[in-house]
Motif scaffolding. Structure first.
Motif, PDB file in Angstrom:
ATOM      1  N   UNK A  97      -4.050  11.476   6.776  1.00 54.51           N
ATOM      2  CA  UNK A  97      -3.318  10.334   6.246  1.00 54.51           C
ATOM      3  C   UNK A  97      -4.265   9.441   5.465  1.00 54.51           C
ATOM      4  N   UNK A  98      -3.755   8.872   4.381  1.00 52.98           N
ATOM      5  CA  UNK A  98      -4.533   7.992   3.519  1.00 52.98           C
ATOM      6  C   UNK A  98      -3.738   6.726   3.229  1.00 52.98           C
ATOM      7  N   UNK A  99      -4.432   5.637   3.043  1.00 52.51           N
ATOM      8  CA  UNK A  99      -3.820   4.346   2.691  1.00 52.51           C
ATOM      9  C   UNK A  99      -4.409   3.916   1.350  1.00 52.51           C
ATOM     10  N   UNK A 100      -3.540   3.765   0.333  1.00 52.88           N
ATOM     11  CA  UNK A 100      -3.974   3.411  -1.015  1.00 52.88           C
ATOM     12  C   UNK A 100      -3.363   2.058  -1.388  1.00 52.88           C
ATOM     13  N   UNK A 101      -4.177   1.004  -1.503  1.00 48.83           N
ATOM     14  CA  UNK A 101      -3.643  -0.301  -1.876  1.00 48.83           C
ATOM     15  C   UNK A 101      -3.054  -0.285  -3.291  1.00 48.83           C
ATOM     16  N   UNK A 110       5.066   6.900   1.653  1.00 48.40           N
ATOM     17  CA  UNK A 110       5.943   5.738   1.804  1.00 48.40           C
ATOM     18  C   UNK A 110       5.190   4.506   1.339  1.00 48.40           C
ATOM     19  N   UNK A 111       5.927   3.469   1.022  1.00 51.38           N
ATOM     20  CA  UNK A 111       5.341   2.177   0.691  1.00 51.38           C
ATOM     21  C   UNK A 111       5.432   1.284   1.926  1.00 51.38           C
ATOM     22  N   UNK A 112       4.460   0.420   2.085  1.00 49.31           N
ATOM     23  CA  UNK A 112       4.471  -0.512   3.199  1.00 49.31           C
ATOM     24  C   UNK A 112       3.528  -1.668   2.929  1.00 49.31           C
ATOM     25  N   UNK A 113       3.550  -2.632   3.812  1.00 49.93           N
ATOM     26  CA  UNK A 113       2.665  -3.788   3.674  1.00 49.93           C
ATOM     27  C   UNK A 113       1.211  -3.341   3.837  1.00 49.93           C
ATOM     28  N   UNK A 114       0.337  -3.851   2.969  1.00 47.67           N
ATOM     29  CA  UNK A 114      -1.073  -3.466   3.014  1.00 47.67           C
ATOM     30  C   UNK A 114      -1.737  -3.876   4.316  1.00 47.67           C
ATOM     31  N   UNK A 115      -1.141  -4.820   5.020  1.00 43.83           N
ATOM     32  CA  UNK A 115      -1.722  -5.293   6.279  1.00 43.83           C
ATOM     33  C   UNK A 115      -1.425  -4.347   7.444  1.00 43.83           C
ATOM     34  N   UNK A 116      -0.533  -3.378   7.240  1.00 44.73           N
ATOM     35  CA  UNK A 116      -0.213  -2.420   8.301  1.00 44.73           C
ATOM     36  C   UNK A 116      -1.434  -1.579   8.638  1.00 44.73           C
ATOM     37  N   UNK A 117      -1.645  -1.345   9.907  1.00 40.93           N
ATOM     38  CA  UNK A 117      -2.742  -0.475  10.332  1.00 40.93           C
ATOM     39  C   UNK A 117      -2.264   0.945  10.585  1.00 40.93           C
ATOM     40  N   UNK A 118      -0.996   1.082  10.967  1.00 38.50           N
ATOM     41  CA  UNK A 118      -0.475   2.404  11.268  1.00 38.50           C
ATOM     42  C   UNK A 118      -0.162   3.133   9.973  1.00 38.50           C
ATOM     43  N   UNK A 127       0.854  -1.186   0.000  1.00 32.98           N
ATOM     44  CA  UNK A 127       0.000   0.000   0.000  1.00 32.98           C
ATOM     45  C   UNK A 127       0.886   1.230   0.000  1.00 32.98           C
ATOM     46  N   UNK A 128       0.335   2.284  -0.511  1.00 28.64           N
ATOM     47  CA  UNK A 128       0.973   3.581  -0.501  1.00 28.64           C
ATOM     48  C   UNK A 128       0.360   4.344   0.660  1.00 28.64           C
ATOM     49  N   UNK A 129       1.177   4.802   1.570  1.00 31.13           N
ATOM     50  CA  UNK A 129       0.713   5.567   2.725  1.00 31.13           C
ATOM     51  C   UNK A 129       1.023   7.035   2.451  1.00 31.13           C
ATOM     52  N   UNK A 130      -0.018   7.836   2.328  1.00 27.01           N
ATOM     53  CA  UNK A 130       0.124   9.242   1.978  1.00 27.01           C
ATOM     54  C   UNK A 130      -0.273  10.147   3.129  1.00 27.01           C
ATOM     55  N   UNK A 131       0.456  11.234   3.271  1.00 21.80           N
ATOM     56  CA  UNK A 131       0.025  12.337   4.128  1.00 21.80           C
ATOM     57  C   UNK A 131      -0.270  13.480   3.177  1.00 21.80           C
TER      58      UNK A 131
END
Length: 66
Positions: free
Chosen positions: A19-23, A57-65, A3-7
């Protein structure tokens, strides 16, 4: 999956940020996520007019933070 984690902040009110989470559907690893990120920024920005991405940043889609 990654997922892409955006601020992002409102263009008219830079103090109003969220903050947004984009798979991202990718078979590759974090490097593949980073290569796909710029095209995702364009798509996300078109869907969220008035918002400006301040960091990401990029991170695992399963991350909640985010």
């Amino acid at each position: 999956m990654f997922a892409l984690f955006l601020s992002a902040c409102l263009a008219k009110d830079p103090g109003a940020c969220r903050d947004f989470k984009v798979p991202i559907d990718t078979e590759g690893g974090p490097l593949s996520c980073m290569f796909q990120a710029p095209q995702m920024f364009g798509r996300w920005s078109a869907e969220h007019p008035g918002w400006t991405i301040s960091k990401w940043r990029c991170g695992a889609a399963t991350e909640d933070k985010i």
